[in-house]
Write a protein that holds these residues in place. Structure first.
Motif, PDB file in Angstrom:
ATOM      1  N   GLY A 282       0.863  -1.178   0.000  1.00 52.05           N
ATOM      2  CA  GLY A 282       0.000   0.000   0.000  1.00 52.05           C
ATOM      3  C   GLY A 282       0.893   1.218   0.000  1.00 52.05           C
ATOM      4  O   GLY A 282       1.616   1.469  -0.958  1.00 52.05           O
ATOM      5  N   VAL A 283       0.836   1.998   1.069  1.00 44.39           N
ATOM      6  CA  VAL A 283       1.854   3.032   1.332  1.00 44.39           C
ATOM      7  C   VAL A 283       2.213   2.853   2.804  1.00 44.39           C
ATOM      8  O   VAL A 283       1.628   3.464   3.690  1.00 44.39           O
ATOM      9  N   ALA A 284       3.189   1.982   3.065  1.00 46.48           N
ATOM     10  CA  ALA A 284       3.440   1.497   4.421  1.00 46.48           C
ATOM     11  C   ALA A 284       3.945   2.569   5.387  1.00 46.48           C
ATOM     12  O   ALA A 284       3.935   2.354   6.594  1.00 46.48           O
ATOM     13  N   SER A 285       4.378   3.723   4.877  1.00 47.40           N
ATOM     14  CA  SER A 285       4.819   4.792   5.774  1.00 47.40           C
ATOM     15  C   SER A 285       3.680   5.716   6.180  1.00 47.40           C
ATOM     16  O   SER A 285       3.826   6.495   7.131  1.00 47.40           O
ATOM     17  N   LEU A 286       2.552   5.626   5.482  1.00 53.41           N
ATOM     18  CA  LEU A 286       1.437   6.546   5.744  1.00 53.41           C
ATOM     19  C   LEU A 286       0.189   5.871   6.286  1.00 53.41           C
ATOM     20  O   LEU A 286      -0.714   6.547   6.785  1.00 53.41           O
ATOM     21  N   ALA A 287       0.145   4.549   6.197  1.00 53.39           N
ATOM     22  CA  ALA A 287      -1.024   3.804   6.671  1.00 53.39           C
ATOM     23  C   ALA A 287      -0.599   2.387   7.021  1.00 53.39           C
ATOM     24  O   ALA A 287       0.443   1.922   6.547  1.00 53.39           O
TER      25      ALA A 287
ATOM     26  N   TYR B   4      13.076  -3.575  -5.090  1.00 56.25           N
ATOM     27  CA  TYR B   4      12.462  -3.309  -3.784  1.00 56.25           C
ATOM     28  C   TYR B   4      13.571  -3.064  -2.760  1.00 56.25           C
ATOM     29  O   TYR B   4      14.719  -3.450  -2.984  1.00 56.25           O
ATOM     30  N   THR B   5      13.299  -2.540  -1.602  1.00 58.87           N
ATOM     31  CA  THR B   5      12.301  -1.549  -1.242  1.00 58.87           C
ATOM     32  C   THR B   5      13.105  -0.292  -0.917  1.00 58.87           C
ATOM     33  O   THR B   5      13.694  -0.211   0.162  1.00 58.87           O
ATOM     34  N   ALA B   6      13.156   0.620  -1.846  1.00 60.00           N
ATOM     35  CA  ALA B   6      14.032   1.797  -1.769  1.00 60.00           C
ATOM     36  C   ALA B   6      13.249   2.984  -1.229  1.00 60.00           C
ATOM     37  O   ALA B   6      12.302   3.446  -1.859  1.00 60.00           O
ATOM     38  N   ASN B   7      13.675   3.489  -0.083  1.00 56.13           N
ATOM     39  CA  ASN B   7      12.952   4.581   0.569  1.00 56.13           C
ATOM     40  C   ASN B   7      13.700   5.906   0.568  1.00 56.13           C
ATOM     41  O   ASN B   7      13.223   6.881   1.152  1.00 56.13           O
ATOM     42  N   THR B   8      14.854   5.950  -0.092  1.00 53.66           N
ATOM     43  CA  THR B   8      15.648   7.170  -0.167  1.00 53.66           C
ATOM     44  C   THR B   8      15.962   7.489  -1.626  1.00 53.66           C
ATOM     45  O   THR B   8      16.769   6.786  -2.257  1.00 53.66           O
ATOM     46  N   PRO B   9      15.357   8.525  -2.188  1.00 56.28           N
ATOM     47  CA  PRO B   9      15.543   8.809  -3.614  1.00 56.28           C
ATOM     48  C   PRO B   9      17.001   8.936  -4.045  1.00 56.28           C
ATOM     49  O   PRO B   9      17.369   8.454  -5.129  1.00 56.28           O
ATOM     50  N   ASP B  10      17.833   9.548  -3.231  1.00 57.75           N
ATOM     51  CA  ASP B  10      19.230   9.760  -3.638  1.00 57.75           C
ATOM     52  C   ASP B  10      19.968   8.441  -3.883  1.00 57.75           C
ATOM     53  O   ASP B  10      20.900   8.398  -4.695  1.00 57.75           O
TER      54      ASP B  10
ATOM     55  N   LYS C  45       7.795   4.893   0.830  1.00 61.57           N
ATOM     56  CA  LYS C  45       7.704   6.352   0.908  1.00 61.57           C
ATOM     57  C   LYS C  45       7.629   6.997  -0.472  1.00 61.57           C
ATOM     58  O   LYS C  45       8.481   7.813  -0.848  1.00 61.57           O
ATOM     59  N   PRO C  46       6.614   6.672  -1.255  1.00 59.98           N
ATOM     60  CA  PRO C  46       6.497   7.305  -2.570  1.00 59.98           C
ATOM     61  C   PRO C  46       6.355   8.816  -2.482  1.00 59.98           C
ATOM     62  O   PRO C  46       6.764   9.535  -3.390  1.00 59.98           O
ATOM     63  N   GLN C  47       5.825   9.291  -1.356  1.00 63.42           N
ATOM     64  CA  GLN C  47       5.662  10.738  -1.189  1.00 63.42           C
ATOM     65  C   GLN C  47       7.005  11.468  -1.214  1.00 63.42           C
ATOM     66  O   GLN C  47       7.087  12.621  -1.695  1.00 63.42           O
ATOM     67  N   ASP C  48       8.064  10.819  -0.727  1.00 61.31           N
ATOM     68  CA  ASP C  48       9.384  11.456  -0.747  1.00 61.31           C
ATOM     69  C   ASP C  48       9.897  11.600  -2.174  1.00 61.31           C
ATOM     70  O   ASP C  48      10.556  12.594  -2.512  1.00 61.31           O
ATOM     71  N   TYR C  49       9.617  10.626  -3.006  1.00 64.02           N
ATOM     72  CA  TYR C  49      10.013  10.708  -4.414  1.00 64.02           C
ATOM     73  C   TYR C  49       9.226  11.802  -5.135  1.00 64.02           C
ATOM     74  O   TYR C  49       9.793  12.581  -5.909  1.00 64.02           O
ATOM     75  N   LEU C  50       7.933  11.832  -4.879  1.00 68.82           N
ATOM     76  CA  LEU C  50       7.097  12.848  -5.511  1.00 68.82           C
ATOM     77  C   LEU C  50       7.513  14.250  -5.077  1.00 68.82           C
ATOM     78  O   LEU C  50       7.567  15.173  -5.890  1.00 68.82           O
TER      79      LEU C  50
END
Length: 243
Positions: free
Chosen positions: A8-13, A208-214, A231-236
């Motif tokens: 889903g979005v595991a960092s937000l829900a 999978y599962t990359a949570n840091t865009p850099d 954390k797709p929100q961080d990429y966006l």
């Protein structure tokens, strides 16, 4: 490159819940990834762990729970009180909401010790056919090659991805034998040379599962097709496209 919401979005829900799917829709994602297993009475449910302890107020192995017991567990309060009484969903309900929201779903089949891979695959396949799920909206994946072999026969129209940690030397042979469309690997262990080889062979490459865009800024140039992230929100926020 497509951003796929991990569980889903595991960092937000709470992970693997309908609330997480709705968060993915709010962010404009076109894909999410979830995990499925069977209950004691063989209902296909969306959950990752072998036990219910971490992501609910229950205790013990999932396979010990019948659906009528499982559906009463609170699968949200552990994450945040705002999600109190969120439930572990059935796969059929998750896919119905995903269709309503216009989101495609990577269904990972989880198989633990003493689980029956064939039974899980047959139940998932029957559910998809019974409820008329759009097969273009699905992708199957698993670390267990047996699951992919069963689905190769049961649901040949749905593309499959082989999950690995490190890309093995015989990756192409495995993908050919299983007639997979994609290779899924841990982003930490991917090299540019490997990425280019997978792409040159005509397969999709999912990480999978990359949570840091850099840390994955070069992946689009390497040809990576999909990135699973909590954390797709961080990429966006960093200017990436949802894909």
């Amino acid at each position: 490159m497509i951003l796929c919401g991990h569980r889903g979005v595991a960092s937000l829900a709470p992970e693997n819940t309908l609330a997480g799917l709705r968060k993915a829709a709010e962010l404009g994602l076109s894909w999410v990834e979830i995990d499925v297993q069977l209950t004691k009475d063989e209902k296909v449910v969306v959950i990752h762990d072998e036990k219910v302890n971490r992501c609910s107020d229950g205790k013990g192995k999932l396979r010990k729970y019948a659906w009528d017991e499982l559906r009463k567990l609170d699968a949200g309060s552990w994450f945040d009180p705002a999600f109190a009484q969120e439930r572990i969903p059935k796969l059929k309900d998750y896919l119905a909401l995903a269709r309503e929201l216009g989101i495609r779903v990577n269904v990972e089949l989880k198989v633990y010790d003493k689980d029956d891979a064939g039974r899980l695959c047959r139940k998932v396949s029957k559910l998809i056919d019974k409820h008329g799920v759009d097969k273009d909206s699905l992708l199957f994946s698993s670390f267990d090659p047996d699951c992919l072999r069963y689905l190769q026969v049961l649901q040949p129209e749905v593309p499959r991805g082989l999950l690995v940690e490190h890309i093995p030397d015989d990756w192409q042979q495995q993908l050919e034998q299983l007639e997979c469309a994609a290779l899924h690997c841990n982003y930490r262990y991917l090299s540019r040379e490997q990425a280019e080889a997978v792409k040159a062979a005509g397969y999709r490459l999912h990480c999978y599962t990359a949570n840091t865009p850099d840390k994955v800024k070069d992946f689009p140039a390497w040809g990576v097709d999909m990135l699973f992230t909590d954390k797709p929100q961080d990429y966006l926020d960093a200017g990436w496209s949802a894909g």
